[in-house]
Design an enzyme around this catalytic site. Structure first.
Site, PDB file in Angstrom:
ATOM      1  N   LEU A 206       2.761   4.024   9.793  1.00  0.00           N
ATOM      2  CA  LEU A 206       2.675   4.597  11.142  1.00  0.00           C
ATOM      3  C   LEU A 206       1.590   3.896  11.968  1.00  0.00           C
ATOM      4  O   LEU A 206       1.824   3.425  13.061  1.00  0.00           O
ATOM      5  CB  LEU A 206       2.399   6.105  11.041  1.00  0.00           C
ATOM      6  CG  LEU A 206       2.542   6.870  12.340  1.00  0.00           C
ATOM      7  CD1 LEU A 206       3.963   6.830  12.874  1.00  0.00           C
ATOM      8  CD2 LEU A 206       2.088   8.315  12.169  1.00  0.00           C
TER       9      LEU A 206
ATOM     10  N   CYS B   8      -1.306  -7.512   9.849  1.00  0.00           N
ATOM     11  CA  CYS B   8      -0.781  -7.895   8.529  1.00  0.00           C
ATOM     12  C   CYS B   8      -0.722  -9.406   8.378  1.00  0.00           C
ATOM     13  O   CYS B   8      -0.194 -10.113   9.246  1.00  0.00           O
ATOM     14  CB  CYS B   8       0.622  -7.299   8.372  1.00  0.00           C
ATOM     15  SG  CYS B   8       1.473  -7.862   6.900  1.00  0.00           S
TER      16      CYS B   8
ATOM     17  N   CYS C 182       3.637  -7.415  12.592  1.00  0.00           N
ATOM     18  CA  CYS C 182       2.585  -6.399  12.762  1.00  0.00           C
ATOM     19  C   CYS C 182       1.233  -7.113  12.898  1.00  0.00           C
ATOM     20  O   CYS C 182       0.911  -8.003  12.105  1.00  0.00           O
ATOM     21  CB  CYS C 182       2.575  -5.440  11.573  1.00  0.00           C
ATOM     22  SG  CYS C 182       4.157  -4.607  11.348  1.00  0.00           S
TER      23      CYS C 182
ATOM     24  N   CYS D 225       4.383  -3.858  -7.143  1.00  0.00           N
ATOM     25  CA  CYS D 225       4.547  -3.953  -5.690  1.00  0.00           C
ATOM     26  C   CYS D 225       5.410  -5.189  -5.417  1.00  0.00           C
ATOM     27  O   CYS D 225       4.988  -6.320  -5.687  1.00  0.00           O
ATOM     28  CB  CYS D 225       3.170  -4.071  -5.028  1.00  0.00           C
ATOM     29  SG  CYS D 225       3.274  -4.279  -3.241  1.00  0.00           S
TER      30      CYS D 225
ATOM     31  N   GLU E  12       5.216 -13.596  -3.302  1.00  0.00           N
ATOM     32  CA  GLU E  12       4.169 -12.969  -4.118  1.00  0.00           C
ATOM     33  C   GLU E  12       4.536 -11.527  -4.472  1.00  0.00           C
ATOM     34  O   GLU E  12       5.235 -10.847  -3.720  1.00  0.00           O
ATOM     35  CB  GLU E  12       2.836 -12.984  -3.357  1.00  0.00           C
ATOM     36  CG  GLU E  12       2.300 -14.404  -3.176  1.00  0.00           C
ATOM     37  CD  GLU E  12       0.983 -14.463  -2.399  1.00  0.00           C
ATOM     38  OE1 GLU E  12       0.254 -15.434  -2.592  1.00  0.00           O
ATOM     39  OE2 GLU E  12       0.691 -13.551  -1.606  1.00  0.00           O
TER      40      GLU E  12
ATOM     41  N   CYS F  40      -2.843  -4.394   0.280  1.00  0.00           N
ATOM     42  CA  CYS F  40      -1.928  -4.116   1.380  1.00  0.00           C
ATOM     43  C   CYS F  40      -2.165  -5.034   2.566  1.00  0.00           C
ATOM     44  O   CYS F  40      -3.281  -5.144   3.052  1.00  0.00           O
ATOM     45  CB  CYS F  40      -2.152  -2.694   1.867  1.00  0.00           C
ATOM     46  SG  CYS F  40      -0.887  -1.624   1.312  1.00  0.00           S
TER      47      CYS F  40
ATOM     48  N   CYS G 267       8.117 -12.553   7.039  1.00  0.00           N
ATOM     49  CA  CYS G 267       8.520 -11.299   7.680  1.00  0.00           C
ATOM     50  C   CYS G 267       8.640 -11.536   9.188  1.00  0.00           C
ATOM     51  O   CYS G 267       7.829 -12.242   9.773  1.00  0.00           O
ATOM     52  CB  CYS G 267       7.490 -10.204   7.414  1.00  0.00           C
ATOM     53  SG  CYS G 267       8.015  -8.598   8.059  1.00  0.00           S
TER      54      CYS G 267
HETATM   55  S1  SF4 Z   1       3.284  -4.748   7.617  1.00  0.00           S
HETATM   56 FE1  SF4 Z   1       3.549  -6.960   7.342  1.00  0.00          FE
HETATM   57  S2  SF4 Z   1       5.166  -7.186   5.791  1.00  0.00           S
HETATM   58 FE2  SF4 Z   1       5.233  -5.058   6.562  1.00  0.00          FE
HETATM   59  S3  SF4 Z   1       6.727  -5.135   8.241  1.00  0.00           S
HETATM   60 FE3  SF4 Z   1       4.720  -5.447   9.184  1.00  0.00          FE
HETATM   61  S4  SF4 Z   1       4.481  -7.706   9.253  1.00  0.00           S
HETATM   62 FE4  SF4 Z   1       6.148  -7.251   7.815  1.00  0.00          FE
END
Ligand code: SF4
Length: 345
Positions: free
Chosen positions: A216, A118, A115, A104, A90, A332, A111
């Site tokens: 951060l 996310c 995180c 973007c 995407e 985001c 990934c």
């Molecule tokens: S915020 Fe999401 S896309 Fe970005 S590095 Fe962390 S897990 Fe991966």
């Protein structure tokens, strides 16, 4: 190897790939690609016979197709692209109040960074994107934006960790920056990282003066390691060292995704102020964009006011990002296309 795309190649590479006897014809094709033309038939300064030969050859000019397009009420537009191996990625077009258009872009399918806040992080890494697949996102978004104008900014804040695929990201930047092509200024390109220290060092050494944004999110090791596993490897001290050594400190932004009950207390603000001290940095506050898979909620206006009040008293420079694309899960941390492996036909 089968040629999958002509994007991200130089004019001479195109001439070599297509077996053109006249190198300038490679440059002509390059110029059409930069204008988003992906059909040889429409490249009208190429001799007709050559156009016909290329059209009949079955050569793939562009490897991806637009599978889905969603437009939010705030004008954000999210595209889902089907890649050559049937994976899906995407990318999002954002329009700010002044009418500037920002692409973007994603750098990976999925990934590996995990995180906690996310949506993309709930997926595992499938693979890195090739440079041409990154450029093609820009081309598809520009075609979508044609009535609105020309895309003036690029942010690598889509799916994936760009510094984990730095070679292909740099190659795509080279294509997007080329003054004889798309001609985007490096200053208008932002690479965003979760804090992959070796990648920050490599980007610094690459001498490509793009802007660097570091997500951060928390400024103590305990909190950051809980929210961002990358911190367990490098720690805030290692991150800080890499940023101090990063050339062009004026190009640095800290993204601080505000998550109630996680990182919005007075002590969190004090820790953030401490981490910023001595760095020429601006903090970009991003109200958390909720999604059903994750247990976090968005901050209220009063919670944001309280937190920014702490930052004001600590004299931390910050901006608050207006989140766009929430309604289409294009904001985001919300990107998470459903993947389809090539084996799953
Ligand atoms: S915020 Fe999401 S896309 Fe970005 S590095 Fe962390 S897990 Fe991966």
């Amino acid at each position: 190897m089968v040629l999958k795309s002509l994007f991200a190649l130089t004019g001479s590479e195109i001439a070599a790939e297509l077996g053109l006897s006249k190198p300038y014809q490679g440059r002509q094709i390059y110029s059409w690609l930069c204008r988003g033309v992906t059909s040889f038939d429409r490249m009208t300064d190429i001799p007709l016979a050559l156009r016909e030969r290329l059209s009949m050859s079955g050569i793939s000019v562009c490897s991806s197709t637009v599978l889905d397009k969603q437009i939010d009420s705030d004008g954000a537009c999210k595209l889902a692209l089907s890649l050559y191996d049937r994976n899906i990625v995407e990318c999002v077009l954002l329009t700010d109040r002044e009418g500037n258009l920002t692409a973007c872009l994603s750098s990976q399918v999925g990934c590996a960074m995990g995180c906690a806040f996310c949506r993309t992080g709930t997926l595992r890494l499938t693979r890195n994107l090739e440079a041409f697949e990154i450029v093609e996102q820009f081309i598809h978004l520009q075609a979508t934006a044609s009535a609105l104008g020309v895309i003036s900014h690029v942010v690598f804040m889509g799916m994936g960790e760009p510094l984990a695929n730095l070679g292909n990201v740099l190659k795509s930047i080279e294509f997007l920056h080329d003054p004889k092509g798309i001609g985007l200024s490096h200053r208008r390109i932002t690479v965003s990282t979760c804090g992959l220290v070796p990648g920050i060092e490599r980007l610094g050494k690459a001498g490509v003066p793009v802007r660097l944004a570091v997500s951060l999110v928390a400024a103590t090791d305990k909190k950051r390691s809980a929210l961002m596993p990358v911190n367990r490897t490098f720690g805030l001290a290692g991150l800080r060292r890499s940023l101090e050594n990063f050339p062009g400190s004026r190009r640095l932004t800290f993204e601080y995704c505000m998550i109630p009950d996680q990182n919005m207390s007075q002590q969190d603000a004090v820790s953030l102020a401490g981490f910023c001290k001595g760095l020429e940095v601006i903090v970009n506050l991003i109200p958390y964009n909720p999604c059903e898979e994750l247990p976090f909620s968005a901050p209220s206006r009063s919670q944001i006011r309280t937190f920014t009040g702490y930052l004001d008293s600590l004299e931390v420079p910050y901006t608050i990002r207006v989140s766009r694309g929430r309604g289409i899960k294009g904001a985001c941390g919300q990107l998470a296309a459903k993947f389809q492996n090539s084996s799953e036909t």
